[in-house]
Design a protein around this motif. Structure first.
Motif, PDB file in Angstrom:
ATOM      1  N   TYR A   1       0.967  -1.027   0.032  1.00 58.75           N
ATOM      2  CA  TYR A   1      -0.119  -0.012  -0.229  1.00 58.75           C
ATOM      3  C   TYR A   1       0.864   1.153   0.039  1.00 58.75           C
ATOM      4  O   TYR A   1       2.102   1.048  -0.341  1.00 58.75           O
ATOM      5  CB  TYR A   1      -1.002   0.031   1.255  1.00 58.75           C
ATOM      6  CG  TYR A   1      -0.469   0.296   2.428  1.00 58.75           C
ATOM      7  CD1 TYR A   1      -0.764   1.474   3.111  1.00 58.75           C
ATOM      8  CD2 TYR A   1       0.256  -0.567   3.385  1.00 58.75           C
ATOM      9  CE1 TYR A   1      -0.254   2.134   4.329  1.00 58.75           C
ATOM     10  CE2 TYR A   1       0.899  -0.142   4.577  1.00 58.75           C
ATOM     11  CZ  TYR A   1       0.586   0.859   4.845  1.00 58.75           C
ATOM     12  OH  TYR A   1       0.951   1.319   6.379  1.00 58.75           O
ATOM     13  N   SER A   2       0.411   2.319   0.200  1.00 62.77           N
ATOM     14  CA  SER A   2       0.913   3.547   0.222  1.00 62.77           C
ATOM     15  C   SER A   2       1.502   3.972  -1.025  1.00 62.77           C
ATOM     16  O   SER A   2       0.895   3.671  -1.920  1.00 62.77           O
ATOM     17  CB  SER A   2       1.916   3.586   1.355  1.00 62.77           C
ATOM     18  OG  SER A   2       2.889   5.115   1.648  1.00 62.77           O
TER      19      SER A   2
ATOM     20  N   SER B   1       0.916   1.695  -4.187  1.00 60.97           N
ATOM     21  CA  SER B   1      -0.408   1.556  -4.726  1.00 60.97           C
ATOM     22  C   SER B   1      -0.309   2.099  -6.296  1.00 60.97           C
ATOM     23  O   SER B   1      -1.175   1.758  -7.144  1.00 60.97           O
ATOM     24  CB  SER B   1      -1.588   2.297  -3.973  1.00 60.97           C
ATOM     25  OG  SER B   1      -1.029   3.476  -3.637  1.00 60.97           O
TER      26      SER B   1
ATOM     27  N   CYS C   1      -3.617   4.890  -2.929  1.00 62.00           N
ATOM     28  CA  CYS C   1      -3.293   5.993  -2.162  1.00 62.00           C
ATOM     29  C   CYS C   1      -3.510   7.283  -2.964  1.00 62.00           C
ATOM     30  O   CYS C   1      -2.664   7.459  -3.943  1.00 62.00           O
ATOM     31  CB  CYS C   1      -1.890   6.170  -1.260  1.00 62.00           C
ATOM     32  SG  CYS C   1      -1.426   7.425  -0.692  1.00 62.00           S
TER      33      CYS C   1
ATOM     34  N   GLU D   1      -7.437   6.309  -0.224  1.00 65.14           N
ATOM     35  CA  GLU D   1      -6.882   6.581   1.230  1.00 65.14           C
ATOM     36  C   GLU D   1      -6.214   7.818   0.892  1.00 65.14           C
ATOM     37  O   GLU D   1      -5.376   7.826  -0.048  1.00 65.14           O
ATOM     38  CB  GLU D   1      -6.510   5.463   1.911  1.00 65.14           C
ATOM     39  CG  GLU D   1      -5.325   4.780   1.418  1.00 65.14           C
ATOM     40  CD  GLU D   1      -4.175   5.344   1.965  1.00 65.14           C
ATOM     41  OE1 GLU D   1      -4.034   6.060   3.105  1.00 65.14           O
ATOM     42  OE2 GLU D   1      -2.938   4.756   1.440  1.00 65.14           O
ATOM     43  N   ASN D   2      -6.132   8.714   1.955  1.00 64.10           N
ATOM     44  CA  ASN D   2      -5.227   9.924   2.005  1.00 64.10           C
ATOM     45  C   ASN D   2      -4.091   9.736   3.103  1.00 64.10           C
ATOM     46  O   ASN D   2      -4.364   9.731   4.249  1.00 64.10           O
ATOM     47  CB  ASN D   2      -6.199  10.963   2.467  1.00 64.10           C
ATOM     48  CG  ASN D   2      -5.594  12.376   2.535  1.00 64.10           C
ATOM     49  OD1 ASN D   2      -4.374  12.563   1.905  1.00 64.10           O
ATOM     50  ND2 ASN D   2      -5.888  13.284   2.961  1.00 64.10           N
ATOM     51  N   CYS D   3      -3.014  10.067   2.601  1.00 66.69           N
ATOM     52  CA  CYS D   3      -1.662  10.038   3.467  1.00 66.69           C
ATOM     53  C   CYS D   3      -1.262  11.272   4.095  1.00 66.69           C
ATOM     54  O   CYS D   3      -1.268  11.334   5.277  1.00 66.69           O
ATOM     55  CB  CYS D   3      -0.592   9.461   2.640  1.00 66.69           C
ATOM     56  SG  CYS D   3       1.087   9.185   3.730  1.00 66.69           S
TER      57      CYS D   3
ATOM     58  N   SER E   1      -7.926   8.490   7.905  1.00 67.72           N
ATOM     59  CA  SER E   1      -6.811   9.401   7.608  1.00 67.72           C
ATOM     60  C   SER E   1      -6.442  10.176   8.817  1.00 67.72           C
ATOM     61  O   SER E   1      -7.589  10.591   9.427  1.00 67.72           O
ATOM     62  CB  SER E   1      -6.993  10.083   6.189  1.00 67.72           C
ATOM     63  OG  SER E   1      -6.020  10.902   6.019  1.00 67.72           O
TER      64      SER E   1
ATOM     65  N   GLY F   1      -5.542   1.659   4.431  1.00 62.92           N
ATOM     66  CA  GLY F   1      -4.461   2.762   4.333  1.00 62.92           C
ATOM     67  C   GLY F   1      -3.629   2.917   5.446  1.00 62.92           C
ATOM     68  O   GLY F   1      -3.365   1.821   6.117  1.00 62.92           O
ATOM     69  N   HIS F   2      -3.337   4.072   5.814  1.00 64.30           N
ATOM     70  CA  HIS F   2      -2.169   4.337   6.937  1.00 64.30           C
ATOM     71  C   HIS F   2      -2.713   4.497   8.367  1.00 64.30           C
ATOM     72  O   HIS F   2      -2.011   4.745   9.084  1.00 64.30           O
ATOM     73  CB  HIS F   2      -1.789   5.970   6.504  1.00 64.30           C
ATOM     74  CG  HIS F   2      -0.762   5.835   5.280  1.00 64.30           C
ATOM     75  ND1 HIS F   2      -1.255   5.682   3.981  1.00 64.30           N
ATOM     76  CD2 HIS F   2       0.394   5.627   4.958  1.00 64.30           C
ATOM     77  CE1 HIS F   2      -0.476   5.828   3.015  1.00 64.30           C
ATOM     78  NE2 HIS F   2       1.018   5.587   3.668  1.00 64.30           N
TER      79      HIS F   2
END
Length: 338
Positions: A109-110, A113, A208, A241-243, A274, A307-308
């Motif tokens: 992920y991250s 992705s 991401c 998803e938003n880092c 997030s 996600g994160h």
């Protein structure tokens, strides 16, 4: 059609770092993860790139791509799990060999992705958005994360069901290690913009937002061609998803994706929890979700396990899915439909 890799028991995991590697003081994390996976019955082959890190990347883009390409071709490597994400994976995409000789799962992920989505869009091979190697170093694995194995052992035309977690991790606490790696202390609550139960059906694509947005307009982000060639125009569920983005940057990114046609035929969007989403001028992330739901006239589910902010469900790019959310909980049913 979508091509699904298959996995046999006692598989060999190839570890390469297409984004960031580990500085020498973090090498024990690699050793721990390797040991845990070997205890679980896997063989682990470590490349050179996971051991190095300089100037925001493990190695030169061509070096990273060469090692990744080699592991994709090796007969003694069954799946690939990078150590973690990073910043500059996009540099290596032009050097990746997208001629898939034998389909293999790529899990991460991250920043990873970007590679996952580019691979699926370019080749039609399913890829897996979920845990990275370093998060598998614990003495135990939480129930949500642990399902990465069940998902990847699912075969074509079979289905796999995952449930929302009971609790999630609000913040990292490296000074007090957990047997599960994560410190799961906060009650999980899946939410919907409509504030009522929602069910979305379609093919999964996502990752991401920070990095996959940069595929727009490149040869690696041709969503329209993918849909026409591989899924015959079926609806798409985007999981995002938003880092690190604030709400204005997230909004700009979604508008760009919309203008590029990525959301044409979109059945719905699901957003991961997030720790970012900093409001700008009173513009909250809930406003962002409301705006995109109204513009596209689709259901939006948010604060899901992706996600994160762990733990996270394993999402398969290309799989047919039914995502449901009701009364704070949710399920993801994935069918490995060609």
């Amino acid at each position: 059609m979508i091509i699904y890799p298959t996995l046999e028991k006692e598989a060999t995991i190839g570890v390469t770092a297409p984004s960031s590697g580990l500085n020498s003081d973090l090498h024990p994390l690699l050793h721990q993860a390797k040991e845990r996976l070997e205890q679980a019955g896997y063989k682990v082959v470590l490349g050179e790139t996971p051991w190095t890190q300089q100037k925001a990347k493990s190695a030169d883009a061509k070096v990273r791509a060469a090692e990744f390409n080699d592991m994709m071709k090796r007969s003694d490597v069954d799946l690939i799990i990078p150590p973690w994400g990073g910043e500059l994976l996009i540099e290596m995409l032009p050097f990746v060999d997208y001629s898939i000789e034998k389909p293999k799962w790529i899990l991460g992920y991250s920043d990873i992705s970007a590679l996952l989505l580019a691979t699926t869009l370019t080749t039609g091979m399913a890829t897996a958005h979920g845990t990275c190697l370093i998060d598998l170093r614990g003495e135990e694995t939480d129930a949500t994360t642990a399902l990465w194995e069940t998902v990847l052992y699912t075969t074509e035309d079979r289905s796999v069901l995952q449930h929302s977690s009971a609790q999630y991790q609000e913040k990292w606490d490296h000074k007090h290690p957990s047997p599960h790696v994560f410190h799961l202390t906060e009650k999980t609550e899946w939410k919907t913009v409509s504030r009522r139960a929602e069910k979305i059906k379609g093919r999964l694509l996502g990752g991401c937002v920070d990095v996959i947005r940069h595929l727009v307009g490149t040869p690696y982000g041709n969503v329209a061609a993918f849909k026409e060639k591989h899924i015959a125009g079926e609806p798409v569920i985007w999981y995002l998803e938003n880092c690190e983005l604030n709400t204005a940057d997230l909004r700009r990114s979604l508008v760009q994706m919309k203008l590029a046609g990525w959301f044409d035929g979109c059945a719905g969007i699901v957003f991961g929890r997030s720790a970012a989403n900093e409001p700008v001028g009173g513009y909250t992330v809930e406003d962002v979700y409301q705006d995109i739901a109204q513009e596209l006239k689709i259901p939006v589910i948010y604060d899901i396990d992706c996600g994160h902010v762990p733990p996270q469900i394993t999402f398969i790019n290309g799989a047919w899915a039914e995502v449901e959310a009701a009364e704070g909980s949710g399920t993801v049913l994935q069918h490995f439909k060609p």
